[in-house]
Motif scaffolding. Structure first.
Motif, PDB file in Angstrom:
ATOM      1  N   LEU A  72      51.588  40.852  33.674  1.00 45.51           N
ATOM      2  CA  LEU A  72      50.360  40.056  33.946  1.00 45.51           C
ATOM      3  C   LEU A  72      49.321  40.422  34.761  1.00 45.51           C
ATOM      4  CD1 LEU A  72      49.322  36.850  33.866  1.00 45.51           C
ATOM      5  CD2 LEU A  72      50.487  36.575  36.012  1.00 45.51           C
ATOM      6  N   VAL A  73      49.614  40.949  35.792  1.00 41.72           N
ATOM      7  CA  VAL A  73      48.854  41.860  36.824  1.00 41.72           C
ATOM      8  C   VAL A  73      47.820  42.958  35.815  1.00 41.72           C
ATOM      9  CG1 VAL A  73      48.664  43.545  38.492  1.00 41.72           C
ATOM     10  CG2 VAL A  73      50.314  41.718  38.637  1.00 41.72           C
ATOM     11  N   LEU A  74      48.600  43.476  34.919  1.00 41.93           N
ATOM     12  CA  LEU A  74      47.888  44.780  34.009  1.00 41.93           C
ATOM     13  C   LEU A  74      46.862  43.721  33.266  1.00 41.93           C
ATOM     14  CD1 LEU A  74      47.391  47.135  32.928  1.00 41.93           C
ATOM     15  CD2 LEU A  74      49.086  46.902  31.137  1.00 41.93           C
ATOM     16  N   ALA A  75      47.221  42.655  32.477  1.00 41.79           N
ATOM     17  CA  ALA A  75      46.520  41.969  31.867  1.00 41.79           C
ATOM     18  C   ALA A  75      45.331  41.386  32.588  1.00 41.79           C
ATOM     19  CB  ALA A  75      47.104  40.550  31.164  1.00 41.79           C
ATOM     20  N   LEU A  76      45.459  40.767  33.957  1.00 37.17           N
ATOM     21  CA  LEU A  76      44.253  40.231  34.612  1.00 37.17           C
ATOM     22  C   LEU A  76      43.364  41.448  34.936  1.00 37.17           C
ATOM     23  CD1 LEU A  76      46.345  38.039  36.783  1.00 37.17           C
ATOM     24  CD2 LEU A  76      44.760  37.407  35.180  1.00 37.17           C
ATOM     25  N   VAL A  77      44.022  42.539  35.292  1.00 39.53           N
ATOM     26  CA  VAL A  77      43.045  43.738  35.683  1.00 39.53           C
ATOM     27  C   VAL A  77      42.247  44.042  34.488  1.00 39.53           C
ATOM     28  CG1 VAL A  77      42.924  46.103  36.683  1.00 39.53           C
ATOM     29  CG2 VAL A  77      44.532  44.594  37.687  1.00 39.53           C
ATOM     30  N   THR A  78      42.923  44.361  33.261  1.00 45.22           N
ATOM     31  CA  THR A  78      42.171  44.486  32.293  1.00 45.22           C
ATOM     32  C   THR A  78      40.897  43.449  32.121  1.00 45.22           C
ATOM     33  OG1 THR A  78      44.227  45.560  31.388  1.00 45.22           O
ATOM     34  CG2 THR A  78      42.452  45.064  29.597  1.00 45.22           C
ATOM     35  N   LEU A  79      41.406  42.286  32.013  1.00 42.80           N
ATOM     36  CA  LEU A  79      40.367  41.351  31.792  1.00 42.80           C
ATOM     37  C   LEU A  79      39.258  41.283  32.723  1.00 42.80           C
ATOM     38  CD1 LEU A  79      42.403  38.055  30.937  1.00 42.80           C
ATOM     39  CD2 LEU A  79      40.634  39.232  29.510  1.00 42.80           C
ATOM     40  N   ALA A  80      39.393  41.644  33.923  1.00 41.14           N
ATOM     41  CA  ALA A  80      38.546  41.654  34.886  1.00 41.14           C
ATOM     42  C   ALA A  80      37.609  42.860  34.671  1.00 41.14           C
ATOM     43  CB  ALA A  80      38.999  42.043  36.507  1.00 41.14           C
ATOM     44  N   LEU A  81      38.327  44.144  34.195  1.00 42.73           N
ATOM     45  CA  LEU A  81      37.250  45.130  33.801  1.00 42.73           C
ATOM     46  C   LEU A  81      36.400  44.881  32.549  1.00 42.73           C
ATOM     47  CD1 LEU A  81      39.982  48.211  34.397  1.00 42.73           C
ATOM     48  CD2 LEU A  81      37.805  47.353  35.869  1.00 42.73           C
ATOM     49  N   ALA A  82      36.937  43.943  31.764  1.00 43.35           N
ATOM     50  CA  ALA A  82      36.283  43.675  30.374  1.00 43.35           C
ATOM     51  C   ALA A  82      34.910  42.905  30.848  1.00 43.35           C
ATOM     52  CB  ALA A  82      37.142  42.983  29.555  1.00 43.35           C
ATOM     53  N   ASP A  83      34.841  42.438  32.214  1.00 39.25           N
ATOM     54  CA  ASP A  83      33.678  41.895  32.667  1.00 39.25           C
ATOM     55  C   ASP A  83      33.522  40.428  31.831  1.00 39.25           C
ATOM     56  OD1 ASP A  83      31.609  40.701  33.930  1.00 39.25           O
ATOM     57  OD2 ASP A  83      30.053  42.355  33.235  1.00 39.25           O
ATOM     58  N   PRO A  84      34.391  39.367  31.916  1.00 44.62           N
ATOM     59  CA  PRO A  84      34.213  38.294  31.222  1.00 44.62           C
ATOM     60  C   PRO A  84      33.238  37.368  31.740  1.00 44.62           C
ATOM     61  CG  PRO A  84      36.233  38.152  32.364  1.00 44.62           C
ATOM     62  CD  PRO A  84      35.702  39.549  32.642  1.00 44.62           C
ATOM     63  N   PRO A  86      35.685  38.280  39.336  1.00 43.93           N
ATOM     64  CA  PRO A  86      36.162  38.178  40.620  1.00 43.93           C
ATOM     65  C   PRO A  86      37.432  37.407  40.755  1.00 43.93           C
ATOM     66  CG  PRO A  86      33.834  38.028  40.663  1.00 43.93           C
ATOM     67  CD  PRO A  86      34.173  38.090  39.403  1.00 43.93           C
ATOM     68  N   TYR A  87      37.374  36.297  39.815  1.00 48.59           N
ATOM     69  CA  TYR A  87      38.604  35.312  39.583  1.00 48.59           C
ATOM     70  C   TYR A  87      39.839  36.108  39.047  1.00 48.59           C
ATOM     71  CZ  TYR A  87      34.763  31.873  40.250  1.00 48.59           C
ATOM     72  OH  TYR A  87      33.611  31.216  40.984  1.00 48.59           O
ATOM     73  N   PHE A  88      39.516  36.837  38.269  1.00 53.07           N
ATOM     74  CA  PHE A  88      40.685  37.569  37.569  1.00 53.07           C
ATOM     75  C   PHE A  88      41.196  38.493  38.509  1.00 53.07           C
ATOM     76  CE2 PHE A  88      38.639  36.216  33.523  1.00 53.07           C
ATOM     77  CZ  PHE A  88      40.102  35.451  33.045  1.00 53.07           C
ATOM     78  N   ALA A  89      40.305  39.274  39.291  1.00 56.81           N
ATOM     79  CA  ALA A  89      40.617  40.163  40.430  1.00 56.81           C
ATOM     80  C   ALA A  89      41.723  39.560  41.439  1.00 56.81           C
ATOM     81  CB  ALA A  89      39.537  40.915  40.889  1.00 56.81           C
ATOM     82  N   VAL A  90      41.156  38.539  41.890  1.00 56.42           N
ATOM     83  CA  VAL A  90      41.925  37.642  42.820  1.00 56.42           C
ATOM     84  C   VAL A  90      43.308  37.107  42.622  1.00 56.42           C
ATOM     85  CG1 VAL A  90      42.103  35.697  44.158  1.00 56.42           C
ATOM     86  CG2 VAL A  90      39.937  36.942  44.075  1.00 56.42           C
ATOM     87  N   ILE A  91      43.005  36.658  41.144  1.00 51.01           N
ATOM     88  CA  ILE A  91      44.554  36.146  40.678  1.00 51.01           C
ATOM     89  C   ILE A  91      45.499  37.433  40.393  1.00 51.01           C
ATOM     90  CG2 ILE A  91      45.794  35.193  38.860  1.00 51.01           C
ATOM     91  CD1 ILE A  91      43.062  33.457  38.156  1.00 51.01           C
ATOM     92  N   ALA A  92      44.825  38.641  40.122  1.00 50.99           N
ATOM     93  CA  ALA A  92      45.706  39.797  39.959  1.00 50.99           C
ATOM     94  C   ALA A  92      46.264  40.301  41.371  1.00 50.99           C
ATOM     95  CB  ALA A  92      44.809  40.913  39.320  1.00 50.99           C
ATOM     96  N   PHE A  93      45.541  40.113  42.197  1.00 52.72           N
ATOM     97  CA  PHE A  93      46.091  40.470  43.734  1.00 52.72           C
ATOM     98  C   PHE A  93      47.228  39.489  44.243  1.00 52.72           C
ATOM     99  CE2 PHE A  93      45.582  39.996  48.370  1.00 52.72           C
ATOM    100  CZ  PHE A  93      46.087  41.193  48.711  1.00 52.72           C
ATOM    101  N   LEU A  94      46.848  38.243  43.729  1.00 49.60           N
ATOM    102  CA  LEU A  94      48.058  37.351  44.152  1.00 49.60           C
ATOM    103  C   LEU A  94      49.313  37.489  43.517  1.00 49.60           C
ATOM    104  CD1 LEU A  94      45.741  33.919  44.540  1.00 49.60           C
ATOM    105  CD2 LEU A  94      46.550  35.558  46.229  1.00 49.60           C
ATOM    106  N   ALA A  95      49.057  37.771  42.140  1.00 51.18           N
ATOM    107  CA  ALA A  95      50.257  38.212  41.421  1.00 51.18           C
ATOM    108  C   ALA A  95      50.851  39.351  41.959  1.00 51.18           C
ATOM    109  CB  ALA A  95      49.840  38.532  39.961  1.00 51.18           C
ATOM    110  N   LEU A  96      50.189  40.559  42.668  1.00 54.10           N
ATOM    111  CA  LEU A  96      50.751  41.542  43.007  1.00 54.10           C
ATOM    112  C   LEU A  96      51.678  41.248  44.267  1.00 54.10           C
ATOM    113  CD1 LEU A  96      48.070  44.137  42.907  1.00 54.10           C
ATOM    114  CD2 LEU A  96      50.397  44.455  41.974  1.00 54.10           C
ATOM    115  N   LEU A  97      51.174  40.432  45.034  1.00 50.97           N
ATOM    116  CA  LEU A  97      51.754  39.755  46.205  1.00 50.97           C
ATOM    117  C   LEU A  97      53.040  39.063  45.922  1.00 50.97           C
ATOM    118  CD1 LEU A  97      48.840  38.260  48.484  1.00 50.97           C
ATOM    119  CD2 LEU A  97      50.360  40.301  48.808  1.00 50.97           C
TER     120      LEU A  97
END
Lengths: 291, 593
Positions: free
Chosen positions: B66-78, B566-577
């Protein structure tokens, strides 16, 4: 760091006293009975009058009935050396809170009780050898000395109780009341305790364990590492494994209890989730250590 | 949602690496104990190992993926298309034309829907400077450019559509220019039911359709001599998708005629409705029952003549004749000295000069050079010479009695309708410039004032004198377009159909009607009725194809891109936690205790 004891805790200790079963030859007057006769309110015996005795102690009633001049003797109350043996091996740093923290608080409470009763209290930290100790002394300045030391303790190293107790007997030539505070998760304690008993010390053993040691929370593939030796075993832990562990721990604790009970040594198992107040005010009182 | 950098999705291939590592990595955890001897020699549980590992590790693997997917989406600049909260300026333009009063299937009118949309826009951009405009033939600035949304909201909510035709592209541009430069508005939204003829850059058109309409698109009345009355000409348009049954009612204020219609869908039909006996001058055609837009269900038409007939009386008074004239319709007697034209000249026992033109009624009177009245004698026998003459419509002449009648000298041969022996009793003559009717005996020597047919005879006289004007002399006046009034004489007052008096400047030559209906114009020459109708163009349905294109364009322009990375990045960070907590869950639990 949070203080070991606070004022409220000390107030709750103010009505407690140690119970000493035997009579000891202390150096100074104190609150414990001595084998020697002395001046106190507690009657001890009669003996024949000899010249030089204080006339005030002649029992004239006996003289009237038996026509013998006897003088009353009284129990001599003297002080008591209290030795606190504190395990500072690496295993004592485990737990949450660490076991050594719980032990240090208990040691502080014991010190306060002893010093308040005008006893001499000494602190003897140990691992597989005796660490620099605080020799038994009177006075509340000793309390401050002990508290500073307890604050600064840092568990490290292995445990060797037999070796440490033997060394302790060799270094202290006066028997007293010994509090042994340790997790006792080691082999080889019987010889050392026997040496203490042989010297005439009164021993109180408080075994301090973390709840996770009584009921481990571990599952799956695990590298079990000894905190003191860093040796390890790899296990896949499951319900069966934990059941084996529990059986083995129970056997170890029963062995300790059996040995100590056989030598009439008070033994207390304290989990660190047991409130210290509860241990002192209920368990130690019920166990005849305090009154 | 759109992706500005979709190529970043290739990073999802790293999931294969995570899964590979999951199978390859050492999975043992470290557990520190006080006494190893208690653990040494314990039996592992290989039988349940796989299941336990799966149970413990698989959530971690899922979280890692999930973290990988979120980071990928964040990089895709949705980015998400959302309304922009604040603009540099916004113009809300409501189409205030008459057709916006059409009631839609939602029971609200198109204008009410436009108002709601406008209020929603105000709520969407609470801090944006806004101006509210109303577009029509006579555009209005409801609220000039302001930050005060409360006043804008109030003006918008209280605004009402007009009866005017729709505004043109130039009108809209002029309206916007009055509030600043066109480029100063980040959004210009026009709520209308008819797309503009040509697109204005930056103007978003929201087309509000709905409501089926039938309309009277044309209505006129003209004289029908055969009927002794009028004929109404109508065109009715059915813009619905089915046949419709309707009734058209034509009313002249006194009489009315009905016509039942079966209107085919999508077409315009023409009808001629006879209206015998009607003289006007005001006519109302109503389509019944009404439909979603009632503005074109009723049409008005007036004849170009005064509501009252201007009569110049010469000679002796006769209250019986005067009463009969008044009974035939409103009249105004003008002074002999008044040189303005009149509808009728009545001469009673008098002599009119030869140059008298127009409509002339002679009662025992002379017209110099044409009719000469002699001495009275005993009247001869009454005879009906022309029984079908329009003057005798509904009149039983045999009830008339004449005691004495004059000798009459006629210079020209006209039509003798009634005679007394050899002398004419009722005579008429039509020349190029005048119509003359002669009643030879003095009324007081006859029983005419006492007969019930006398008012009918007088009414027939007036109809003969004042026929319906030809329709070619008239055209519709349209709401919002100027109506000339100078040709009716010096203005005294002008009253709207609602009864409201319209104040015009002295010497005004025209006025701009704001509502359909019959306006009453009072001048020194008389009182006139003026018919004003809603522009027939308002009845035309909008082009459905243009509508679809415009709505699409509006949707595209009303959205802005909101970056979501930014939202995807924050969610990815929370998922890492969460992953860390799951991995060290037992330690956290102990720490918590």
């Amino acid at each position: 760091m949070e203080p070991l004891i606070d004022e409220a805790f000390l107030k709750r200790l103010s009505n407690l006293k140690f119970i000493v079963k035997g009579r000891r030859k202390g150096h100074l007057s104190g609150a414990h009975p001595s084998p020697r006769a002395g001046v106190s309110l507690e009657f001890a015996d009669y003996r024949d009058y000899t010249p030089g005795d204080d006339f005030r102690y002649i029992d004239w009633n006996i003289y009237g009935r038996l026509d013998r001049v006897l003088v009353k003797t009284f129990v001599h109350e003297t002080d008591l050396p209290i030795y606190i043996l504190l395990d500072l091996s690496a295993s004592m740093r485990l737990g949450n809170p660490p076991k050594v923290r719980y032990a240090a608080r208990l040691a502080a409470a014991i010190s306060y009780l002893g010093l308040r009763e005008l006893d001499r209290v000494g602190l003897f930290p140990f691992t597989d050898r005796l660490l620099p100790a605080i020799a038994p002394r009177h006075g509340m300045s000793q309390m401050a000395h002990i508290l500073r030391t307890l604050h600064a303790v840092s568990p490290d190293g292995k445990t060797s109780l037999d070796q440490v107790l033997t060394e302790f007997v060799a270094r202290s030539n006066e028997s007293g009341l010994i509090f042994l505070l340790s997790d006792l998760l080691c082999k080889g304690y019987e010889e050392g305790i026997s040496r203490l008993l042989h010297r005439g010390d009164e021993i109180v053993v408080v075994q301090i364990l973390d709840p996770a040691e009584l009921h481990p929370v571990v599952e799956g593939s695990t590298r079990i590492t000894d905190a003191e030796t860093q040796r390890h075993v790899d296990l896949t832990v499951g319900g069966g494994t934990l059941a084996q562990y529990t059986r083995r721990l129970t056997a170890h604790l029963e062995a300790i209890r059996g040995f100590l009970t056989a030598h009439r040594i008070p033994y207390f198992l304290a989990s660190t989730d047991l409130p210290l107040d509860l241990l002192i005010h209920e368990r130690l009182r019920a166990g005849g250590v305090l009154k | 949602m759109t992706l500005s950098n979709a190529s970043a999705l290739y990073l999802l291939a790293l999931a294969a690496g995570i899964i590979l590592l999951y199978f390859l990595r050492a999975r043992s955890q470290r557990y520190e104990v006080s006494a190893l001897f208690l653990w040494e020699g314990l039996r592992s549980e290989p039988s349940s190992r796989a299941a336990r590992i799966r149970r413990r590790i698989e959530p971690l693997l899922l979280v890692q993926l999930l973290v990988l997917a979120l980071v990928t989406l964040a990089l895709a600049d949705p980015a998400l298309r959302v309304p922009r909260p604040r603009l540099t300026g916004m113009a809300i333009v409501l189409d205030g034309s008459a057709s916006m009063q059409t009631r839609t299937e939602s029971t609200k009118t198109r204008y009410e829907l436009a108002r709601e949309e406008g209020l929603a826009l105000l709520n969407r951009y609470p801090s944006t400077p806004v101006t509210v405009l109303q577009l029509s033939k006579s555009p209005q600035v409801l609220v000039p450019l302001t930050d005060d949304h409360d006043s804008a909201r109030h003006a918008l909510a209280s605004s009402q559509p007009t009866w005017q035709p729709g505004g043109s592209v130039m009108t809209l541009e002029g309206l916007l220019d009055s509030q600043g430069e066109l480029g100063g508005f980040e959004r210009i939204i026009l709520f209308t039911d008819r797309p503009l003829a040509e697109q204005i850059p930056g103007v978003e058109e929201v087309v509000l359709a709905g409501g089926e309409n039938l309309a009277i698109t044309s209505f006129t009345v003209r004289e029908d001599p055969d009927l002794h009355g009028a004929a109404a000409f109508l065109k009715v348009q059915n813009d619905t998708s089915s046949y419709q049954e309707r009734t058209v009612r034509v009313d002249d204020g006194s009489n009315q005629v009905l016509l039942s219609l079966l209107l085919p869908p999508g077409g315009e039909q023409a009808y001629v409705l006879p209206f015998p006996g009607s003289r006007g001058p005001t006519f109302t055609a109503t389509l019944e029952p009404g439909d979603a837009f009632f503005g074109d269900d009723t049409r008005y038409f007036t004849l170009k003549r005064g509501l009252d007939r201007r009569i110049r009386w010469v000679g002796e008074n006769n209250r019986y004749l005067e009463a009969a004239l008044r009974a035939a319709g409103p009249i105004t007697f003008v002074s002999i000295k008044d040189s303005d034209p009149v509808d009728l000249t009545v001469a009673y026992n008098a002599l009119l000069p030869a140059e008298t033109n127009g409509n002339i009624l002679l009662i025992h009177a002379d017209l110099e050079g044409l009719i000469t009245i002699g001495e009275d004698r005993e009247a001869g026998k009454l005879a009906v010479v022309s029984p079908n003459d329009p003057l005798l419509t509904g009149v039983d002449a045999l009830d008339f009695r004449v005691r004495s009648a004059p000798l009459v000298d006629l210079a020209k041969a006209g039509t003798t309708v009634l005679s007394l022996g050899k002398e004419p009793f009722l005579y008429r003559l039509e020349e190029e410039k005048r119509k003359v009717v002669l009643i030879a005996p003095d009324l007081m020597s006859t029983n005419l004032p006492l007969t019930i047919d006398f008012p009918l005879l007088v009414r027939n006289l007036l109809e003969l004198f004042l026929p319906l004007p030809t329709p070619l002399t008239h055209r519709w006046a349209i709401v919002g377009e100027p109506v000339r009034i100078d040709e009716y004489g010096a203005l005294r007052s002008l009253t709207a159909p609602s009864g409201r008096e319209i104040s015009l400047a002295s010497g005004a030559r025209s006025f701009y009607p704001q509502e359909p209906g019959i306006y009453t114009l009072s001048t020194e020459k008389g009182v006139y009725a003026l018919a004003v109708n809603v522009d027939p163009a308002e009845s035309e349905p909008p082009d459905a194809l243009i509508e679809a294109q415009v709505v699409t364009a509006v949707k595209e322009q009303t959205q802005a891109l909101l970056p979501l990375w930014p939202y995807f990045a924050v969610i990815a960070f929370l998922a890492l936690l969460v992953e860390a907590f799951l991995y060290h869950g037992w330690q956290f639990k102990r720490w918590w205790r």
